[in-house]
Design a protein around this motif. Sequence first.
Motif, PDB file in Angstrom:
ATOM      1  N   ARG A  62       0.811  -1.224   0.000  1.00  0.00           N
ATOM      2  CA  ARG A  62       0.000   0.000   0.000  1.00  0.00           C
ATOM      3  C   ARG A  62       0.838   1.265   0.000  1.00  0.00           C
ATOM      4  NH1 ARG A  62      -5.284  -0.542   3.641  1.00  0.00           N
ATOM      5  NH2 ARG A  62      -4.668   1.612   3.886  1.00  0.00           N
ATOM      6  N   MET A  63       1.626   1.500   1.014  1.00  0.00           N
ATOM      7  CA  MET A  63       2.479   2.686   1.074  1.00  0.00           C
ATOM      8  C   MET A  63       3.724   2.333   1.864  1.00  0.00           C
ATOM      9  SD  MET A  63       1.830   6.441   2.835  1.00  0.00           S
ATOM     10  CE  MET A  63       0.451   6.874   1.800  1.00  0.00           C
ATOM     11  N   GLY A  64       4.875   2.506   1.240  1.00  0.00           N
ATOM     12  CA  GLY A  64       6.136   2.177   1.883  1.00  0.00           C
ATOM     13  C   GLY A  64       6.598   3.247   2.855  1.00  0.00           C
ATOM     14  N   GLY A  65       7.702   2.961   3.511  1.00  0.00           N
ATOM     15  CA  GLY A  65       8.226   3.840   4.544  1.00  0.00           C
ATOM     16  C   GLY A  65       8.666   5.202   4.064  1.00  0.00           C
ATOM     17  N   ARG A  66       9.274   5.285   2.883  1.00  0.00           N
ATOM     18  CA  ARG A  66       9.727   6.584   2.370  1.00  0.00           C
ATOM     19  C   ARG A  66       8.555   7.537   2.167  1.00  0.00           C
ATOM     20  NH1 ARG A  66      12.981   3.048  -0.582  1.00  0.00           N
ATOM     21  NH2 ARG A  66      15.192   3.406  -0.286  1.00  0.00           N
ATOM     22  N   GLU A  67       7.555   7.056   1.452  1.00  0.00           N
ATOM     23  CA  GLU A  67       6.396   7.895   1.148  1.00  0.00           C
ATOM     24  C   GLU A  67       5.653   8.270   2.432  1.00  0.00           C
ATOM     25  OE1 GLU A  67       2.349   7.849  -1.592  1.00  0.00           O
ATOM     26  OE2 GLU A  67       3.666   6.097  -1.609  1.00  0.00           O
ATOM     27  N   MET A  68       5.468   7.320   3.320  1.00  0.00           N
ATOM     28  CA  MET A  68       4.789   7.585   4.582  1.00  0.00           C
ATOM     29  C   MET A  68       5.538   8.640   5.384  1.00  0.00           C
ATOM     30  SD  MET A  68       5.077   6.776   8.119  1.00  0.00           S
ATOM     31  CE  MET A  68       6.188   5.402   8.068  1.00  0.00           C
ATOM     32  N   ALA A  69       6.868   8.529   5.447  1.00  0.00           N
ATOM     33  CA  ALA A  69       7.672   9.495   6.207  1.00  0.00           C
ATOM     34  C   ALA A  69       7.510  10.905   5.647  1.00  0.00           C
ATOM     35  CB  ALA A  69       9.139   9.078   6.191  1.00  0.00           C
ATOM     36  N   ALA A  70       7.521  11.025   4.336  1.00  0.00           N
ATOM     37  CA  ALA A  70       7.363  12.347   3.718  1.00  0.00           C
ATOM     38  C   ALA A  70       6.029  12.966   4.103  1.00  0.00           C
ATOM     39  CB  ALA A  70       7.494  12.229   2.201  1.00  0.00           C
ATOM     40  N   HIS A  71       4.963  12.182   4.088  1.00  0.00           N
ATOM     41  CA  HIS A  71       3.643  12.686   4.480  1.00  0.00           C
ATOM     42  C   HIS A  71       3.591  13.011   5.971  1.00  0.00           C
ATOM     43  CE1 HIS A  71       1.480  12.126   0.719  1.00  0.00           C
ATOM     44  NE2 HIS A  71       2.027  10.920   0.608  1.00  0.00           N
ATOM     45  N   LEU A  72       4.106  12.113   6.797  1.00  0.00           N
ATOM     46  CA  LEU A  72       4.024  12.289   8.243  1.00  0.00           C
ATOM     47  C   LEU A  72       4.804  13.515   8.701  1.00  0.00           C
ATOM     48  CD1 LEU A  72       3.838   9.536  10.809  1.00  0.00           C
ATOM     49  CD2 LEU A  72       5.361  11.419  11.281  1.00  0.00           C
ATOM     50  N   LEU A  73       5.944  13.781   8.083  1.00  0.00           N
ATOM     51  CA  LEU A  73       6.768  14.921   8.485  1.00  0.00           C
ATOM     52  C   LEU A  73       6.081  16.259   8.236  1.00  0.00           C
ATOM     53  CD1 LEU A  73      10.298  13.706   7.429  1.00  0.00           C
ATOM     54  CD2 LEU A  73       9.570  14.342   9.741  1.00  0.00           C
ATOM     55  N   ARG A  74       5.136  16.301   7.301  1.00  0.00           N
ATOM     56  CA  ARG A  74       4.409  17.552   7.063  1.00  0.00           C
ATOM     57  C   ARG A  74       3.624  17.976   8.303  1.00  0.00           C
ATOM     58  NH1 ARG A  74       2.454  15.146   1.700  1.00  0.00           N
ATOM     59  NH2 ARG A  74       4.316  15.397   0.452  1.00  0.00           N
ATOM     60  N   GLY A  75       3.043  17.003   8.998  1.00  0.00           N
ATOM     61  CA  GLY A  75       2.265  17.308  10.194  1.00  0.00           C
ATOM     62  C   GLY A  75       3.044  17.207  11.492  1.00  0.00           C
ATOM     63  N   ARG A  76       4.179  16.516  11.449  1.00  0.00           N
ATOM     64  CA  ARG A  76       4.991  16.309  12.649  1.00  0.00           C
ATOM     65  C   ARG A  76       6.462  16.539  12.326  1.00  0.00           C
ATOM     66  NH1 ARG A  76       2.441  13.730  16.963  1.00  0.00           N
ATOM     67  NH2 ARG A  76       0.382  12.879  16.508  1.00  0.00           N
ATOM     68  N   PRO A  77       6.808  17.790  12.002  1.00  0.00           N
ATOM     69  CA  PRO A  77       8.215  18.054  11.675  1.00  0.00           C
ATOM     70  C   PRO A  77       9.113  17.765  12.872  1.00  0.00           C
ATOM     71  CG  PRO A  77       6.984  20.104  11.920  1.00  0.00           C
ATOM     72  CD  PRO A  77       5.991  18.984  11.991  1.00  0.00           C
TER      73      PRO A  77
END
Length: 129
Positions: A62-77
């Motif tokens: 579904r969604m790997g770690g790289r893509e997830m990290a990029a999204h998550l960092l937007r809300g939790r820098p």
Amino acid sequence: RRSGGTVLLVEDEPGVRSLVRQLLQRDGHHVLEAPDGENALEVSSSWKGPIDLVVTYLVMPRMGGREMAAHLLRGRPGTSFLFISGYPDDPRTAHEIAGAGSAYLNKPFTPEQFLQRVRELRAAWSAKA
């Protein structure tokens, strides 16, 4: 004892996720769990407290770690990441994705090696607090 902070564990294999959760809990961490990157984003948005560290595999359905990290960092820098992979990869990837507070661990690894890497990252996020 819960002095280790909150860790979001993202792993698609239930048995591996259970083992890693136990290691983290014994080391004093509160653990949130997700079976893939998409679910991890949902867990992150519903968790109102801090997430100090995300332990994630790079390759997942579904969604790997790289893509997830990029999204998550937007809300939790500033969130730290420990990226894990069983595939040959460039360890610089962790820093390129999530910055200096992140690390990479190649499988196979021992529980001691895993916890050592987590503790190194814990020292980094504790210094920020």
